[in-house]
Design a protein around this motif. Structure first.
Motif, PDB file in Angstrom:
ATOM      1  N   THR A   8      42.979  39.989  48.390  1.00 31.11           N
ATOM      2  CA  THR A   8      44.271  39.336  48.638  1.00 31.11           C
ATOM      3  C   THR A   8      45.016  40.042  49.762  1.00 31.11           C
ATOM      4  N   GLU A   9      44.982  41.378  49.776  1.00 31.81           N
ATOM      5  CA  GLU A   9      45.641  42.128  50.845  1.00 31.81           C
ATOM      6  C   GLU A   9      44.997  41.833  52.198  1.00 31.81           C
ATOM      7  N   GLU A  34      38.754  45.619  35.139  1.00 36.68           N
ATOM      8  CA  GLU A  34      39.568  46.414  36.055  1.00 36.68           C
ATOM      9  C   GLU A  34      38.961  46.419  37.457  1.00 36.68           C
ATOM     10  N   ALA A  73      39.619  43.066  39.018  1.00 35.84           N
ATOM     11  CA  ALA A  73      41.021  42.936  39.414  1.00 35.84           C
ATOM     12  C   ALA A  73      41.295  43.737  40.677  1.00 35.84           C
ATOM     13  N   ALA A  74      40.706  44.938  40.781  1.00 32.67           N
ATOM     14  CA  ALA A  74      40.895  45.753  41.982  1.00 32.67           C
ATOM     15  C   ALA A  74      40.301  45.059  43.203  1.00 32.67           C
ATOM     16  N   LYS A  75      39.134  44.473  43.058  1.00 29.70           N
ATOM     17  CA  LYS A  75      38.517  43.736  44.173  1.00 29.70           C
ATOM     18  C   LYS A  75      39.376  42.543  44.573  1.00 29.70           C
ATOM     19  N   ALA A  76      39.966  41.870  43.585  1.00 33.62           N
ATOM     20  CA  ALA A  76      40.812  40.712  43.878  1.00 33.62           C
ATOM     21  C   ALA A  76      42.062  41.145  44.634  1.00 33.62           C
ATOM     22  N   VAL A  77      42.649  42.285  44.284  1.00 32.50           N
ATOM     23  CA  VAL A  77      43.839  42.790  44.975  1.00 32.50           C
ATOM     24  C   VAL A  77      43.497  43.146  46.412  1.00 32.50           C
ATOM     25  N   VAL A  78      42.363  43.824  46.621  1.00 32.79           N
ATOM     26  CA  VAL A  78      41.941  44.201  47.977  1.00 32.79           C
ATOM     27  C   VAL A  78      41.680  42.947  48.808  1.00 32.79           C
TER      28      VAL A  78
END
Length: 187
Positions: A151-152, A141, A144-149
């Motif tokens: 990507t943003e 998790e 995944a959160a680091k990957a979303v940040v």
């Protein structure tokens, strides 16, 4: 001839497996033996011991002396208890039925302890698996959160570059038009 009840090593390097044997005290550790009494596998938890109790007790009656490790194994399996009870029968302190009842009671109590230990070990193993799975889920998790940040952030940087490119192109495209207007006014 002095007879010993001892362990005879078999198995691979770092993975011992033992036979419990009655052997002449002068013979080599892994050499000639008189009779195989059972096996001992210390690689499992709890250790696996298969032993012919009646034959081992007979060897003890005939005067065989167990080594220290063999004595611990025989005590764990109840061979020494049975030998002791047989001594009481020979002296007349106990009857055969009383000795058998005491021995079976002792075996039941011992098997209960062993089963409880196996249950505790299996419970500890499942708890460790659940804990590792939970830790892995948390790590996934976070990842995944680091990957979303990330990507943003990349999307924002790309958007800023596109806006900067568009404004630069518009300024360049408008600049000649302004110069043409200036030339028309001068003329």
């Amino acid at each position: 001839m002095s007879v010993k009840i001892r362990l005879q090593r078999h198995g691979k390097k770092q993975r011992p497996f033992y036979w419990i044997v009655a052997a002449d005290a002068r013979s080599k550790r892994d050499g000639k033996f008189l009779q195989k009494l059972g096996t001992y596998n210390p690689n499992t938890n709890p250790a696996t011991i298969d032993l012919n109790i009646d034959v081992t007790v007979q060897w003890l009656h005939n005067g065989a002396q167990p080594t220290d490790t063999a004595r611990a194994i025989l005590s764990y399996k109840g061979v020494l208890m049975k030998h002791h009870l047989d001594g009481g029968i020979r002296k007349g302190a106990l009857t055969q039925e009383q000795a058998d009842a005491k021995f079976s009671e002792w075996l039941d109590a011992k098997s209960g302890k062993v089963d409880a230990k196996k249950g505790d070990l299996s419970k500890a193993k499942t708890d460790a698996k659940e804990k590792a799975l939970l830790a892995e889920k948390e790590a996934n998790e976070k990842r995944a959160a680091k990957a979303v940040v990330a990507t943003e952030e990349v999307v924002e940087e790309t958007a800023e570059e596109v806006v900067a490119d568009v404004t630069t192109e518009e300024v360049v495209a408008e600049t000649p038009a302004v110069e043409e207007n200036n030339e028309e006014t001068e003329a």
